[in-house]
Design a protein around this motif. Structure first.
Motif, short mmCIF file in Angstrom:
data_model
loop_
_atom_site.label_atom_id
_atom_site.label_comp_id
_atom_site.label_asym_id
_atom_site.label_seq_id
_atom_site.Cartn_x
_atom_site.Cartn_y
_atom_site.Cartn_z
N GLY A 1 1.28 -7.43 3.76
CA GLY A 1 2.48 -7.01 4.47
C GLY A 1 3.65 -7.94 4.22
N ALA A 2 3.38 -9.24 4.25
CA ALA A 2 4.44 -10.23 3.99
C ALA A 2 4.93 -10.11 2.56
CB ALA A 2 3.92 -11.63 4.27
N TRP A 3 4.02 -9.81 1.64
CA TRP A 3 4.38 -9.62 0.22
C TRP A 3 5.32 -8.43 0.08
CZ3 TRP A 3 -0.05 -9.31 -3.99
CH2 TRP A 3 0.51 -9.22 -5.26
N LEU A 4 5.01 -7.33 0.74
CA LEU A 4 5.88 -6.15 0.70
C LEU A 4 7.26 -6.48 1.27
CD1 LEU A 4 3.63 -3.15 1.83
CD2 LEU A 4 4.50 -3.61 -0.45
N ASP A 5 7.29 -7.26 2.34
CA ASP A 5 8.57 -7.63 2.95
C ASP A 5 9.47 -8.35 1.96
OD1 ASP A 5 7.87 -6.50 5.38
OD2 ASP A 5 7.25 -8.40 6.30
N THR A 6 8.87 -9.24 1.16
CA THR A 6 9.68 -9.99 0.19
C THR A 6 10.24 -9.07 -0.88
OG1 THR A 6 7.83 -10.55 -1.29
CG2 THR A 6 8.28 -12.06 0.56
N LEU A 7 9.58 -7.93 -1.10
CA LEU A 7 10.07 -6.96 -2.08
C LEU A 7 11.07 -5.98 -1.48
CD1 LEU A 7 6.64 -6.03 -3.78
CD2 LEU A 7 8.43 -7.52 -4.72
N GLY A 8 11.24 -6.04 -0.15
CA GLY A 8 12.10 -5.08 0.52
C GLY A 8 11.47 -3.70 0.59
N LEU A 9 10.13 -3.65 0.58
CA LEU A 9 9.39 -2.40 0.57
C LEU A 9 8.49 -2.29 1.79
CD1 LEU A 9 8.38 -2.39 -3.22
CD2 LEU A 9 10.29 -1.15 -2.16
N GLY A 10 7.89 -1.12 1.99
CA GLY A 10 7.00 -0.90 3.12
C GLY A 10 5.78 -0.09 2.74
N ASP A 11 4.99 0.23 3.74
CA ASP A 11 3.73 0.94 3.52
C ASP A 11 3.93 2.27 2.79
OD1 ASP A 11 0.75 0.63 4.47
OD2 ASP A 11 1.24 2.73 4.84
N ASP A 12 5.03 2.94 3.06
CA ASP A 12 5.29 4.24 2.42
C ASP A 12 5.51 4.13 0.92
OD1 ASP A 12 5.01 5.51 4.84
OD2 ASP A 12 7.17 5.69 5.22
N ASP A 13 5.79 2.93 0.44
CA ASP A 13 6.00 2.76 -1.00
C ASP A 13 4.70 2.66 -1.77
OD1 ASP A 13 8.98 2.55 -1.26
OD2 ASP A 13 8.63 0.96 0.21
N PHE A 14 3.59 2.45 -1.06
CA PHE A 14 2.28 2.44 -1.71
C PHE A 14 1.90 3.85 -2.17
CE2 PHE A 14 0.77 -1.50 0.74
CZ PHE A 14 0.82 -2.32 -0.38
N ARG A 15 1.04 3.90 -3.16
CA ARG A 15 0.48 5.17 -3.63
C ARG A 15 -1.05 5.12 -3.65
NH1 ARG A 15 4.95 6.07 -2.58
NH2 ARG A 15 6.59 7.06 -3.85
N CYS A 16 -1.62 4.23 -2.80
CA CYS A 16 -3.08 4.05 -2.82
C CYS A 16 -3.79 4.87 -1.75
CB CYS A 16 -3.46 2.58 -2.65
SG CYS A 16 -2.69 1.73 -1.26
N GLY A 17 -3.07 5.34 -0.73
CA GLY A 17 -3.68 6.13 0.34
C GLY A 17 -4.26 5.25 1.44
N PRO A 18 -4.34 5.77 2.66
CA PRO A 18 -4.90 5.00 3.77
C PRO A 18 -6.41 4.89 3.67
CG PRO A 18 -4.35 7.21 4.51
CD PRO A 18 -3.87 7.10 3.08
N GLN A 19 -6.96 3.84 4.27
CA GLN A 19 -8.40 3.63 4.27
C GLN A 19 -8.79 2.87 5.53
OE1 GLN A 19 -9.90 1.50 0.85
NE2 GLN A 19 -11.95 1.28 1.71
N GLU A 20 -9.84 3.32 6.18
CA GLU A 20 -10.34 2.59 7.35
C GLU A 20 -10.85 1.23 6.91
OE1 GLU A 20 -14.22 3.49 9.62
OE2 GLU A 20 -12.66 4.53 10.76
N PRO A 21 -10.44 0.15 7.56
CA PRO A 21 -10.88 -1.18 7.13
C PRO A 21 -12.38 -1.36 7.31
CG PRO A 21 -9.52 -1.33 9.12
CD PRO A 21 -9.49 0.09 8.68
N GLU A 22 -12.99 -2.08 6.37
CA GLU A 22 -14.40 -2.43 6.51
C GLU A 22 -14.59 -3.57 7.50
OE1 GLU A 22 -16.78 -2.93 3.01
OE2 GLU A 22 -15.55 -1.54 1.86
N ASP A 23 -13.56 -4.36 7.71
CA ASP A 23 -13.63 -5.46 8.67
C ASP A 23 -13.73 -4.89 10.09
OD1 ASP A 23 -13.14 -8.45 9.25
OD2 ASP A 23 -11.62 -7.46 10.49
N ILE A 24 -14.80 -5.24 10.81
CA ILE A 24 -15.06 -4.65 12.13
C ILE A 24 -13.97 -4.99 13.14
CG2 ILE A 24 -16.70 -4.50 14.03
CD1 ILE A 24 -17.55 -3.09 11.43
N PRO A 25 -13.54 -6.26 13.28
CA PRO A 25 -12.46 -6.53 14.24
C PRO A 25 -11.19 -5.74 13.93
CG PRO A 25 -13.55 -8.58 13.63
CD PRO A 25 -14.09 -7.51 12.72
N ALA A 26 -10.84 -5.61 12.65
CA ALA A 26 -9.64 -4.84 12.30
C ALA A 26 -9.82 -3.37 12.65
CB ALA A 26 -9.35 -5.00 10.82
N ARG A 27 -11.01 -2.84 12.36
CA ARG A 27 -11.29 -1.44 12.68
C ARG A 27 -11.25 -1.21 14.18
NH1 ARG A 27 -16.97 0.59 10.63
NH2 ARG A 27 -16.07 -0.31 8.72
#
Length: 326
Positions: free
Chosen positions: A92-118
């Motif tokens: 997220g911080a990397w995207l911020d430095t580019l002036g971009l956001g989640d909508d600029d990705f083309r990878c699609g959403p995915q449920e995190p495998e990390d249990i606390p994040a999920r």
């Protein structure tokens, strides 16, 4: 064509219950085969095991340095991460430095495998975003390169300058023309090559001089194994077990690679049936055989000659290296 080899066996008591077959190659820095099991010339999609090849143009173009990317960014560019906070916060911080956001990705959403994040998403009544995709670091690298090149937003299109650069890097590193590609789970093209070609590419990474793009990428992976995968994952645990001296990377459908700088060797492995347990066991067996992984380390024992426990936590069998490694 050489037949595939028995790379992993599943034993239940005294009975051989299942056998996983596949192919594996160890190459030196001259591109010569040092060890091979099965068919070295089998053509396979390496899936996420090729992420360091896809990250090469990020460095060779000058985009990484122009954007001020550090080793953690480069590790994430090669990662198939769990979607934990240590991954998504940095992307997220990397995207911020580019002036971009989640909508600029083309990878699609995915449920995190990390249990606390999920669990955090569930408790907040939120849906996963593209930043949670295990490939979001790679895609942040694609976006960085696209911005540097002044190219358009559809960076996963096979005809996009980003993907053309990836194909050129892939073919140069493997020493082979790719016969084609499949579309990966994250929507980017994934280029096919032989096991020999992939092992040769990994050996070239292993032997690359300090400061080269190849060396910077595998060094970043070795420095930050927690970013390459995540807690409980084979890549993270086995890299830690080898004290950061070897870079390893899994790919979907039973692919696995290793980069061994001290020996200037590269490894590529594929389980025919796509079994993760087979690929992890076989890769651990090869790393032990090459003398870079301790056979008695707890991370090794989770995958090599690992016990199979039943629902009462009683040992019912073992996951063992196949006859090919005897």
């Amino acid at each position: 064509m050489t037949q595939s080899a028995a790379i992993t066996e599943i034993w239940r008591g005294p009975f051989l219950e299942s056998v996983h077959h596949g192919h594996a190659v160890v190459c030196d820095d001259s591109g010569q085969i040092v060890h091979a099991w099965g068919d070295p010339e089998a053509v396979v999609l390496p899936r996420s095991s090729s992420k360091m090849l896809q990250a090469l143009p990020l460095l060779t173009s000058g985009a990484a340095d122009a954007a001020g990317l550090g080793t953690r960014h480069l590790a994430l560019a090669c990662a198939s991460h769990n979607g934990a906070a240590i991954h998504t916060d940095r992307v997220g911080a990397w995207l911020d430095t580019l002036g971009l956001g989640d909508d600029d990705f083309r990878c699609g959403p995915q449920e995190p495998e990390d249990i606390p994040a999920r669990n955090g998403l569930i408790l907040a009544h939120q849906s996963p975003c593209q930043i949670h995709n295990n490939c979001s670091g790679k895609h942040a690298g694609f976006l960085t390169l696209a911005k540097h090149l002044g190219a358009g937003p559809e960076y996963v299109d096979p005809d996009h300058p980003v993907q053309k650069a990836c194909l050129d890097a892939f073919e140069t590193a493997t020493g082979l023309d790719s016969p084609g590609f499949g579309i990966d789970g994250c929507s980017a093209p994934n280029f096919a090559t032989t096991l020999h070609g992939m092992a040769r590419a990994m050996a070239r990474f292993a032997a690359a001089p300090d400061g080269s793009p190849e060396q910077r990428l595998h060094q970043a992976m070795r420095l930050h194994p927690d970013l390459v995968a995540g807690e409980g994952r084979a890549c993270t645990e086995l890299m830690r077990a080898m004290d950061g001296k070897v870079a390893i990377k899994t790919g979907a459908e039973g692919y696995f690679i290793a980069i061994i700088p001290d020996l200037k060797l590269g490894v590529a492995l594929k389980a025919n049936d796509g079994g993760t347990r087979a690929a992890e066991c076989a890769m651990a067996a090869i790393l032990v055989r090459l003398g870079v992984l301790d056979a008695t380390h707890p991370a090794t024992l989770k995958r090599l000659n690992a016990p199979i426990l039943n629902r009462r936590n009683l040992q019912a069998g073992w996951i063992r290296p196949g006859a090919a490694f005897a």
